[in-house]
Scaffold this active site. Structure first.
Site, PDB file in Angstrom:
ATOM      1  N   ARG A 154      40.257  -2.137 -13.424  1.00  0.00           N
ATOM      2  CA  ARG A 154      40.462  -3.404 -12.712  1.00  0.00           C
ATOM      3  C   ARG A 154      40.786  -4.555 -13.664  1.00  0.00           C
ATOM      4  O   ARG A 154      41.624  -5.400 -13.378  1.00  0.00           O
ATOM      5  CB  ARG A 154      39.253  -3.747 -11.847  1.00  0.00           C
ATOM      6  CG  ARG A 154      37.910  -3.738 -12.555  1.00  0.00           C
ATOM      7  CD  ARG A 154      36.785  -4.095 -11.581  1.00  0.00           C
ATOM      8  NE  ARG A 154      35.466  -3.894 -12.158  1.00  0.00           N
ATOM      9  CZ  ARG A 154      34.732  -2.806 -12.003  1.00  0.00           C
ATOM     10  NH1 ARG A 154      35.203  -1.788 -11.304  1.00  0.00           N
ATOM     11  NH2 ARG A 154      33.536  -2.701 -12.538  1.00  0.00           N
TER      12      ARG A 154
ATOM     13  N   THR B 194      33.644  -9.484 -12.054  1.00  0.00           N
ATOM     14  CA  THR B 194      34.706  -9.050 -12.973  1.00  0.00           C
ATOM     15  C   THR B 194      36.132  -9.168 -12.432  1.00  0.00           C
ATOM     16  O   THR B 194      36.985  -9.813 -13.044  1.00  0.00           O
ATOM     17  CB  THR B 194      34.449  -7.592 -13.414  1.00  0.00           C
ATOM     18  OG1 THR B 194      33.216  -7.569 -14.127  1.00  0.00           O
ATOM     19  CG2 THR B 194      35.559  -7.071 -14.311  1.00  0.00           C
TER      20      THR B 194
ATOM     21  N   LYS C 170      38.204  -1.067 -18.503  1.00  0.00           N
ATOM     22  CA  LYS C 170      38.089  -0.955 -17.043  1.00  0.00           C
ATOM     23  C   LYS C 170      39.472  -1.026 -16.418  1.00  0.00           C
ATOM     24  O   LYS C 170      40.267  -1.895 -16.788  1.00  0.00           O
ATOM     25  CB  LYS C 170      37.265  -2.118 -16.472  1.00  0.00           C
ATOM     26  CG  LYS C 170      35.813  -2.151 -16.896  1.00  0.00           C
ATOM     27  CD  LYS C 170      35.113  -3.346 -16.244  1.00  0.00           C
ATOM     28  CE  LYS C 170      33.653  -3.406 -16.653  1.00  0.00           C
ATOM     29  NZ  LYS C 170      32.976  -4.591 -16.098  1.00  0.00           N
TER      30      LYS C 170
HETATM   31 ZN   LIG Z   1      32.736  -8.497 -15.774  1.00  0.00          ZN
END
Ligand SMILES: [Zn+2]
Length: 521
Positions: free
Chosen positions: A169, A85, A167
């Site tokens: 990040r 990710t 998320k």
């Molecule tokens: Zn991901």
């Protein structure tokens, strides 16, 4: 007019040829005259090219509109490792691979401190609205080069850039330094940002946060709230405890989070006036729920299919909202994914394939024993994190004197294809490893799994490998200045330079990708 040799040449009536010519001229003129004023980057977390191709016949919402009217590359291959990710988001937005942007995984072991480091962790900054924890994602400090958001801001000081995700990040690595990143924090639970980006919560997250507050009042999210929220039950951590946002992993809220992302994005467009003036702005939105459902149930599961259908509907709502707020002809979209996903190992085994889950801890302990036996007892390793193993810095040189022996031992373990020395890789995976590696962050020993073998034993399925189910994702352009069509195989590093060109701004400074000129008329 060109024609295929050996086929009769078809002469269109003059009036039709004139019409075609005028249409072509019109298209060219409109591209030159009307540049989009808002770029929109959409990331669907964990969407492989093969999954997307298989599900295309089922789409009715935003995916249908994007693929019917946009320019579609069915396969954009990440030519670097690992496929994770943080790495994928940084690559999409910088147009460069990890060797330049420095994001080598979601988290890594820092040999200098001996501690794990999240890709967006920086203790100098704090998540707004709650107490700081040991490991919060707060800032893009580890990102070494500018993102598309930074490039847009560099082009004009009045440019606005907002990034939204489930998320931390994903949002932070899209925003870079000059953008404003907001993300869902399940412990609050609401959309928030950090002191790196703002002193107080941006007003555009408040309406969505009020919706979540109402859900909390009706008993939702109790598992993640300090003290168990209104139910008083103690928070229960799911199994993945080394994540920065374990509470957000809960499967029941993923569709709420993805809906919330669109709500926040549209409110940002409305209240900040993104795309309203002549200065190009940027909006990025990363749908995280699709990845978490995939890890929990598998990409072939009914749950994953339902989450995909939910994203399809939310994408339609996003595009309709942009039509109304920004206006058709004033925005351009690029959609892709940060990585793909492997099929469930059980499913692959049932179909007669070699598949399974690689236990990284077992592998590390086996190599540790080998080092003990040959070189004497030591704490040889700092630890292991996908995709590899990191030495204790003081024993590294000595340990590497028997690297070929360690490699031979590793290759005898179930699911291990190869063990590669990251600093001077050899073999077929060397170019991919080098392009994704960054000194002091990448593991010393890079583990390559066998095809259809997952790294780790916690999730039902995963990604990170060099195989095409993990490396190949769709890449779609849509909107002002983009023609309808299909392209061959390309690379995700071309997203940022292409969107930059469509917006009329310079590409991110360190971009290795290029402007895909075939998408314009
Ligand atoms: Zn991901």
């Amino acid at each position: 007019m060109s024609h295929r040799p050996g086929r009769p040449r078809l002469e269109a009536p003059t009036v039709n040829r004139l019409a075609v010519l005028l249409l072509a001229l019109g298209a060219t003129t409109s591209f030159a005259a009307e540049k989009p004023r808002l770029g929109v980057v959409i990331v669907v977390d964990q969407l492989s090219a093969e999954t997307f191709r298989a599900r295309l016949p089922t789409v009715t919402g935003g995916f249908k509109r994007l693929t019917a009217d946009g320019f579609v590359f069915h396969e954009a291959r990440y030519e670097a490792l690992p496929t994770i990710t943080s790495v994928g988001h940084a690559t999409l937005m910088t147009g460069a691979y990890g060797e330049l942007h420095g994001i080598v995984s979601n988290d890594w072991l820092d040999p200098a401190t001996g501690k794990p480091q999240l890709s967006t962790e920086d203790a100098n900054f704090k998540v707004l609205g709650r107490e700081a924890h040991g490991r919060d994602g707060t800032a893009p400090t580890s990102l070494r080069v500018p993102t598309l958001a930074d490039a847009v801001k560099r082009s004009n000081e009045k440019a606005l850039s907002v990034s939204v995700s489930g998320k931390d990040r994903s949002s932070i690595l899209c925003a870079g330094r000059a953008g404003l990143a907001v993300w869902f924090d399940a412990e609050l639970p609401m959309f928030t940002t950090s002191t790196f980006y703002a002193k107080e919560l941006p007003a555009f997250v408040l309406p969505t946060n009020e919706k979540f507050a109402k859900q909390v009042a009706s008993g939702a999210f109790a598992w993640g709230l300090p003290g168990g929220g209104i139910t008083g039950k103690a928070p229960q951590l799911p199994s993945r405890t080394d994540d920065s946002e374990p509470f957000a992993e809960h499967k029941d809220i993923q569709d709420d989070i993805d809906t919330g992302e669109v709500d926040v994005a549209l409110e940002a467009v409305k209240s900040l006036g993104l795309g309203k003036d002549d200065v190009p702005d940027l909006l990025t939105i990363s749908f995280s729920g699709h990845d978490r459902i995939g890890h929990a149930f598998g990409a072939d599961s009914p749950e994953s299919l339902e989450e995909f259908a939910h994203v399809d509907r939310e994408l339609a709502r996003l595009l309709n909202g942009l039509d109304a707020l920004v206006g058709k002809g004033r925005y351009v979209v690029a959609l892709s994914s940060d990585h793909g996903v492997m099929p469930l190992p059980e499913l692959a085994v049932a179909r007669g394939l070699d598949a399974g889950r690689l236990d990284m801890k077992n592998l590390r302990e086996r190599l540790d024993r080998e080092l003990d036996e040959r070189l004497g007892r030591q704490d040889w390793f700092l630890g292991s994190k996908t995709p590899g193993i990191t030495f204790n810095a003081k024993f590294k040189d000595r340990g590497l004197t028997i690297f070929e022996r360690l490699r031979a031992v590793a290759r005898q373990q179930p699911g291990v294809e190869d063990l590669v020395l990251t600093s001077s890789p050899r073999g077929p995976w060397a170019p991919l490893i080098t392009r994704g590696a960054y000194d002091g962050r990448s593991p010393d020993l890079y583990v390559i799994t066998r095809p259809n073998w997952a790294y780790g034993t916690v999730d039902r399925t995963g990604h990170s490998s060099p195989y095409l189910y993990d490396r190949a994702v769709p890449l779609i352009f849509f909107g002002t200045g983009v023609k309808k069509g299909q392209g061959g195989t390309t690379e995700p590093i071309n997203l940022a330079p292409t969107l930059a060109a469509l917006l009329g701004v310079s590409p991110p400074a360190a971009a290795q990708g290029r402007f895909l000129e075939q998408v314009v008329p």
